[in-house]
Write a protein that holds these residues in place. Structure first.
Motif, short mmCIF file in Angstrom:
data_model
loop_
_atom_site.label_atom_id
_atom_site.label_comp_id
_atom_site.label_asym_id
_atom_site.label_seq_id
_atom_site.Cartn_x
_atom_site.Cartn_y
_atom_site.Cartn_z
N LYS A 146 3.12 3.77 10.78
CA LYS A 146 4.44 3.85 11.41
C LYS A 146 5.57 3.45 10.48
O LYS A 146 6.56 2.88 10.90
N MET A 147 5.42 3.70 9.20
CA MET A 147 6.48 3.38 8.25
C MET A 147 6.94 4.66 7.56
O MET A 147 7.05 4.75 6.36
N VAL A 148 7.18 5.68 8.33
CA VAL A 148 7.51 7.00 7.83
C VAL A 148 8.99 7.06 7.46
O VAL A 148 9.83 6.49 8.12
N VAL A 149 9.26 7.80 6.38
CA VAL A 149 10.63 8.02 5.97
C VAL A 149 11.34 8.80 7.09
O VAL A 149 10.75 9.65 7.73
N SER A 150 12.60 8.52 7.29
CA SER A 150 13.32 9.19 8.38
C SER A 150 13.36 10.70 8.17
O SER A 150 13.23 11.19 7.06
N ASP A 151 13.58 11.41 9.26
CA ASP A 151 13.60 12.87 9.22
C ASP A 151 14.68 13.40 8.29
O ASP A 151 14.55 14.49 7.75
N ARG A 152 15.75 12.67 8.12
CA ARG A 152 16.85 13.14 7.26
C ARG A 152 16.41 13.33 5.82
O ARG A 152 16.97 14.14 5.11
N THR A 153 15.40 12.59 5.38
CA THR A 153 14.98 12.71 3.98
C THR A 153 14.16 13.97 3.73
O THR A 153 13.91 14.30 2.59
N ARG A 154 13.79 14.66 4.79
CA ARG A 154 13.05 15.91 4.60
C ARG A 154 13.89 16.96 3.89
O ARG A 154 13.38 17.89 3.30
N ASN A 173 0.83 -1.21 0.00
CA ASN A 173 0.00 0.00 0.00
C ASN A 173 0.86 1.26 0.00
O ASN A 173 0.52 2.25 -0.64
N ALA A 174 1.97 1.22 0.72
CA ALA A 174 2.88 2.37 0.74
C ALA A 174 3.47 2.61 -0.64
O ALA A 174 3.59 3.76 -1.09
N VAL A 175 3.81 1.53 -1.35
CA VAL A 175 4.34 1.67 -2.71
C VAL A 175 3.25 2.21 -3.63
O VAL A 175 3.52 3.07 -4.48
N ASP A 176 2.02 1.75 -3.45
CA ASP A 176 0.90 2.29 -4.24
C ASP A 176 0.79 3.80 -4.06
O ASP A 176 0.63 4.54 -5.03
N ALA A 216 13.64 11.63 -1.99
CA ALA A 216 13.09 11.05 -0.76
C ALA A 216 12.26 9.81 -1.09
O ALA A 216 12.29 8.82 -0.36
N GLY A 217 11.53 9.86 -2.21
CA GLY A 217 10.76 8.69 -2.65
C GLY A 217 11.66 7.52 -2.99
O GLY A 217 11.36 6.37 -2.66
N ILE A 218 12.79 7.80 -3.63
CA ILE A 218 13.75 6.74 -3.96
C ILE A 218 14.31 6.13 -2.69
O ILE A 218 14.40 4.90 -2.56
N VAL A 219 14.66 6.97 -1.73
CA VAL A 219 15.18 6.48 -0.45
C VAL A 219 14.13 5.61 0.23
O VAL A 219 14.43 4.51 0.72
N TYR A 220 12.89 6.06 0.24
CA TYR A 220 11.83 5.30 0.89
C TYR A 220 11.59 3.97 0.17
O TYR A 220 11.41 2.93 0.82
N LEU A 221 11.62 3.99 -1.16
CA LEU A 221 11.47 2.74 -1.91
C LEU A 221 12.59 1.76 -1.57
O LEU A 221 12.34 0.56 -1.43
N ARG A 222 13.79 2.27 -1.43
CA ARG A 222 14.91 1.40 -1.06
C ARG A 222 14.73 0.84 0.35
O ARG A 222 15.07 -0.31 0.61
N GLN A 223 14.20 1.65 1.25
CA GLN A 223 13.94 1.18 2.60
C GLN A 223 12.90 0.05 2.59
O GLN A 223 13.05 -0.97 3.27
N ILE A 224 11.85 0.24 1.81
CA ILE A 224 10.81 -0.78 1.70
C ILE A 224 11.39 -2.05 1.09
O ILE A 224 11.16 -3.16 1.59
N GLY A 225 12.16 -1.90 0.01
CA GLY A 225 12.77 -3.07 -0.64
C GLY A 225 13.69 -3.82 0.31
O GLY A 225 13.68 -5.06 0.36
#
Length: 158
Positions: A77-85, A60-63, A92-101
């Protein structure tokens, strides 16, 4: 006796799938015994179900990311870390996608030796692998778009 003691230890962790998975992994050598595997089959099925729920949340997060929504993960509770702000939304989306992967790959690798013989495990692996492919595709598309944007800015002296 071993399976009864193990079952007692697991009962307190049934609401925390990541911790439960680590507990199973910790006792992986004991789980190689067929009688113990059989005795705690219901706990392993529960773990598989909980992991499936986590993967669905990640799906759902990827959607949401694919749809361009910025509120990804705030509700689960799967928020991207504060550093990506400090990064552009695309990066930031790429970083989050990598975190999910990475999270999915970790779940797959740790669950492999514990759950491989359960009926629904192959379907679970397929679900994870298809999500990983979607993530790679979305990540690649975002990277290409970012690269094009940066090249355009360089060419236009922005």
């Amino acid at each position: 006796a071993v399976s009864i003691h193990f079952r007692k230890n697991l009962s307190a962790l049934l609401d925390r799938p990541q911790t439960l998975l680590r507990e199973f992994q910790k006792y992986e050598s004991i789980l190689q015994r067929p009688t113990i595997r059989k005795d705690i089959a219901s706990e392993r099925e529960t773990l598989l179900s909980l992991l499936r729920d986590i993967v669905k949340k990640l799906d759902n997060a990827v959607d949401k990311l694919e749809q361009g929504r910025e509120d990804v993960g705030n509700d689960d509770k799967m928020v991207v870390s504060d550093r990506t702000r400090l990064l552009s939304p695309r990066i930031a989306g790429i970083v989050y996608l990598r975190q999910i992967g990475s999270k999915i790959q970790s779940i797959l690798s740790t669950s492999k030796h514990v759950l491989y013989d359960l009926d629904g495990y192959n379907k679970f692996v397929s679900l994870c692998e298809s999500l990983l492919q979607r993530i790679k595709s979305e990540e690649s598309g975002r990277y290409d778009a970012w690269l094009t944007e940066i090249r355009d800015k360089i060419e236009n002296d922005d």
